[in-house]
Design an enzyme around this catalytic site. Sequence first.
Site, short mmCIF file in Angstrom:
data_model
loop_
_atom_site.label_atom_id
_atom_site.label_comp_id
_atom_site.label_asym_id
_atom_site.label_seq_id
_atom_site.Cartn_x
_atom_site.Cartn_y
_atom_site.Cartn_z
N CYS A 49 0.82 -1.20 0.00
CA CYS A 49 0.00 0.00 0.00
C CYS A 49 0.86 1.26 0.00
O CYS A 49 1.56 1.54 -0.96
CB CYS A 49 -0.96 -0.05 1.18
SG CYS A 49 -2.31 1.13 1.13
N HIS A 50 0.85 2.05 1.08
CA HIS A 50 1.67 3.25 1.20
C HIS A 50 3.04 2.95 1.80
O HIS A 50 3.87 3.85 1.92
CB HIS A 50 0.95 4.31 2.05
CG HIS A 50 -0.23 4.94 1.37
ND1 HIS A 50 -1.45 4.31 1.26
CD2 HIS A 50 -0.37 6.14 0.74
CE1 HIS A 50 -2.30 5.09 0.62
NE2 HIS A 50 -1.66 6.21 0.29
N GLY A 51 3.29 1.70 2.18
CA GLY A 51 4.59 1.32 2.75
C GLY A 51 5.79 1.70 1.89
O GLY A 51 6.84 2.07 2.43
N TRP A 98 6.53 4.31 0.54
CA TRP A 98 7.05 5.65 0.87
C TRP A 98 8.35 5.53 1.65
O TRP A 98 9.27 6.33 1.47
CB TRP A 98 6.04 6.44 1.68
CG TRP A 98 5.19 7.40 0.90
CD1 TRP A 98 5.47 7.94 -0.32
CD2 TRP A 98 3.94 7.94 1.31
NE1 TRP A 98 4.46 8.77 -0.70
CE2 TRP A 98 3.51 8.81 0.28
CE3 TRP A 98 3.15 7.79 2.43
CZ2 TRP A 98 2.32 9.51 0.35
CZ3 TRP A 98 1.97 8.49 2.51
CH2 TRP A 98 1.55 9.33 1.48
#
Length: 186
Positions: free
Chosen positions: A112-114, A116
Amino acid sequence: MSTDLEGLQVAILATDGVEQVEILEPMKALKAAGADVKVVSLKTGTIQAMNGDVNPGDKIPVDFDLSVDVEMFDALVLPGGTTNPDKLRMSEDAVEFVQHFVDSDKPIAAICHGPWMLIEADAVEGVQLTSWPSLRTDIENAGGEWVDEACVRDGLLVTSRKPDDIPEFCRQMIEMFGEDAEEDEG
């Protein structure tokens, strides 16, 4: 391919705002495969998981704060939720924690946003990966190749887009962690 992760020490780096299913399901899969899984965070105590970014979920116990010896871990999981990695990437200690795995050629699984955190650790240049679609430009600007697939493996990195991808994410994560553990033993 080994799915026996007995003795493998896995860190899950997370803080308040972590997507509940993206921390608990990989943790459950890793433990079922025999890995020793520890939650590492910015603080001790518990972190607040979320269901989506708006509905509070469970409080997740933290095993270690970032003063832990990163050398004790063999692999890393970076769950998402929008605010979780956004808070983590503002912490120099958290970025250095991720950078250790990159520099040491230890396997990393991010969902997912990991990713980043991978961008902050300068770990995506020349790498093919996926994420939540809103990270596409960030990944491309950091030199990565973003693809819209349920799960992507490039070397010692496995990435997925969203909670719906968790079954495939967990399968590929365990496969990669098992292969790396076999190589370390050999």
